[in-house]
Write a protein that holds these residues in place. Structure first.
Motif, PDB file in Angstrom:
ATOM      1  N   GLY A  83      -6.746   5.380   1.310  1.00 43.79           N
ATOM      2  CA  GLY A  83      -7.722   4.475   0.717  1.00 43.79           C
ATOM      3  C   GLY A  83      -7.255   3.029   0.769  1.00 43.79           C
ATOM      4  O   GLY A  83      -8.028   2.117   1.091  1.00 43.79           O
ATOM      5  N   GLY A  84      -5.992   2.804   0.468  1.00 48.53           N
ATOM      6  CA  GLY A  84      -5.442   1.450   0.534  1.00 48.53           C
ATOM      7  C   GLY A  84      -5.425   0.899   1.939  1.00 48.53           C
ATOM      8  O   GLY A  84      -5.732  -0.276   2.161  1.00 48.53           O
ATOM      9  N   CYS A 141      -2.813  13.148  -4.218  1.00 49.63           N
ATOM     10  CA  CYS A 141      -3.131  11.853  -4.843  1.00 49.63           C
ATOM     11  C   CYS A 141      -2.433  10.702  -4.108  1.00 49.63           C
ATOM     12  O   CYS A 141      -3.039   9.648  -3.893  1.00 49.63           O
ATOM     13  CB  CYS A 141      -2.722  11.863  -6.310  1.00 49.63           C
ATOM     14  SG  CYS A 141      -3.771  12.920  -7.333  1.00 49.63           S
ATOM     15  N   GLY A 142      -1.191  10.893  -3.729  1.00 50.59           N
ATOM     16  CA  GLY A 142      -0.492   9.865  -2.961  1.00 50.59           C
ATOM     17  C   GLY A 142      -1.152   9.627  -1.616  1.00 50.59           C
ATOM     18  O   GLY A 142      -1.278   8.480  -1.158  1.00 50.59           O
ATOM     19  N   VAL A 168      -4.343  10.119  -0.896  1.00 53.50           N
ATOM     20  CA  VAL A 168      -5.615   9.430  -1.142  1.00 53.50           C
ATOM     21  C   VAL A 168      -5.377   7.942  -1.360  1.00 53.50           C
ATOM     22  O   VAL A 168      -6.095   7.088  -0.812  1.00 53.50           O
ATOM     23  CB  VAL A 168      -6.354  10.066  -2.342  1.00 53.50           C
ATOM     24  CG1 VAL A 168      -7.503   9.193  -2.813  1.00 53.50           C
ATOM     25  CG2 VAL A 168      -6.841  11.458  -1.979  1.00 53.50           C
ATOM     26  N   VAL A 169      -4.361   7.601  -2.153  1.00 51.32           N
ATOM     27  CA  VAL A 169      -4.057   6.188  -2.391  1.00 51.32           C
ATOM     28  C   VAL A 169      -3.625   5.511  -1.088  1.00 51.32           C
ATOM     29  O   VAL A 169      -4.048   4.380  -0.795  1.00 51.32           O
ATOM     30  CB  VAL A 169      -2.977   6.040  -3.481  1.00 51.32           C
ATOM     31  CG1 VAL A 169      -2.459   4.615  -3.564  1.00 51.32           C
ATOM     32  CG2 VAL A 169      -3.529   6.484  -4.821  1.00 51.32           C
ATOM     33  N   LEU A 170      -2.802   6.191  -0.291  1.00 53.38           N
ATOM     34  CA  LEU A 170      -2.345   5.601   0.969  1.00 53.38           C
ATOM     35  C   LEU A 170      -3.511   5.347   1.917  1.00 53.38           C
ATOM     36  O   LEU A 170      -3.696   4.223   2.398  1.00 53.38           O
ATOM     37  CB  LEU A 170      -1.314   6.512   1.641  1.00 53.38           C
ATOM     38  CG  LEU A 170      -0.836   6.053   3.018  1.00 53.38           C
ATOM     39  CD1 LEU A 170      -0.063   4.744   2.917  1.00 53.38           C
ATOM     40  CD2 LEU A 170       0.006   7.114   3.677  1.00 53.38           C
ATOM     41  N   ALA A 176       2.508   1.585  -3.382  1.00 54.56           N
ATOM     42  CA  ALA A 176       1.574   2.098  -4.394  1.00 54.56           C
ATOM     43  C   ALA A 176       1.358   3.595  -4.219  1.00 54.56           C
ATOM     44  O   ALA A 176       1.275   4.340  -5.205  1.00 54.56           O
ATOM     45  CB  ALA A 176       0.246   1.360  -4.299  1.00 54.56           C
ATOM     46  N   ALA A 177       1.273   4.053  -2.976  1.00 57.66           N
ATOM     47  CA  ALA A 177       1.102   5.486  -2.721  1.00 57.66           C
ATOM     48  C   ALA A 177       2.328   6.263  -3.198  1.00 57.66           C
ATOM     49  O   ALA A 177       2.196   7.338  -3.799  1.00 57.66           O
ATOM     50  CB  ALA A 177       0.850   5.729  -1.240  1.00 57.66           C
ATOM     51  N   VAL A 222       0.841  -1.204   0.000  1.00 53.92           N
ATOM     52  CA  VAL A 222       0.000   0.000   0.000  1.00 53.92           C
ATOM     53  C   VAL A 222       0.873   1.250   0.000  1.00 53.92           C
ATOM     54  O   VAL A 222       0.639   2.193  -0.765  1.00 53.92           O
ATOM     55  CB  VAL A 222      -0.958  -0.004   1.203  1.00 53.92           C
ATOM     56  CG1 VAL A 222      -1.717   1.303   1.304  1.00 53.92           C
ATOM     57  CG2 VAL A 222      -1.920  -1.183   1.120  1.00 53.92           C
ATOM     58  N   THR A 279       2.282   6.312  -7.001  1.00 52.87           N
ATOM     59  CA  THR A 279       1.263   7.254  -7.466  1.00 52.87           C
ATOM     60  C   THR A 279       1.756   8.689  -7.332  1.00 52.87           C
ATOM     61  O   THR A 279       1.589   9.505  -8.251  1.00 52.87           O
ATOM     62  CB  THR A 279      -0.038   7.073  -6.665  1.00 52.87           C
ATOM     63  OG1 THR A 279      -0.494   5.734  -6.831  1.00 52.87           O
ATOM     64  CG2 THR A 279      -1.100   8.049  -7.103  1.00 52.87           C
ATOM     65  N   THR A 280       2.365   9.006  -6.210  1.00 55.11           N
ATOM     66  CA  THR A 280       2.874  10.358  -5.986  1.00 55.11           C
ATOM     67  C   THR A 280       3.925  10.725  -7.030  1.00 55.11           C
ATOM     68  O   THR A 280       3.882  11.812  -7.616  1.00 55.11           O
ATOM     69  CB  THR A 280       3.463  10.481  -4.574  1.00 55.11           C
ATOM     70  OG1 THR A 280       2.474  10.119  -3.627  1.00 55.11           O
ATOM     71  CG2 THR A 280       3.956  11.881  -4.289  1.00 55.11           C
TER      72      THR A 280
END
Length: 110
Positions: free
Chosen positions: A103-104, A96-97, A99-101, A75-76, A72, A79-80
Motif C-alpha cells: 500500500g505504501g 499486515c506488514g 499490506v502496509v508495504l 513502516a512495514a 515505507v 507494523t509487522t
C-alpha cells in the motif's frame, strides 16, 4: 569469475558434500536420539534469530532504493513487529506488514 568449468563443478560438488555432511550430523547420527535439554532449548531460538538476520538488511539497506533507508519499508517492518507482538500471530503479522508495504509503495511512488 571462474574461468574453468571444471573448477565450477568441483566447487559445486564440494559444497554438496559439505551440505550433506552437515545434515547427516543432525538427521542421520543424532536423529533417533534424545537431544540434551540445553541443546534442544537452544535450537528452539534458531528461527527467531535467523529471520531477523535475513530481513534486517532488506529494511535498513534495501537494494531497491540504492542502499538508503526507505520509510515505507521501515513502516512495514514496524507494523509487522507491532502486530506480531500484540496478537502473537505470525501469519497475521506478515500479512499486515505486506499490506502496509504494498500500500505504501502504491501510494508513494519511488
Amino acid at each position: 569469475m571462474i574461468e574453468n568449468d571444471a573448477k565450477v563443478w568441483l566447487v559445486l560438488a564440494l559444497l554438496a558434500v559439505g551440505t550433506y555432511l552437515i545434515r547427516l550430523s543432525f538427521l542421520g547420527l543424532v536423529g533417533n536420539r534424545r537431544l540434551p535439554d540445553w541443546l534442544a532449548r537452544t535450537l528452539r531460538f534458531t528461527p527467531v534469530a535467523v529471520l531477523p538476520a535475513l530481513v534486517a538488511p532488506l529494511i535498513l539497506w534495501p537494494e531497491a532504493t540504492g542502499g538508503t533507508f526507505d520509510p515505507v519499508r521501515g513502516a512495514a517492518a514496524a507494523t509487522t513487529v507491532g502486530v506480531g507482538l500484540v496478537t502473537r500471530n505470525t501469519v497475521l503479522a506478515i500479512v499486515c506488514g505486506g499490506v502496509v508495504l504494498f500500500g505504501g509503495l502504491w501510494l508513494i511512488p519511488q
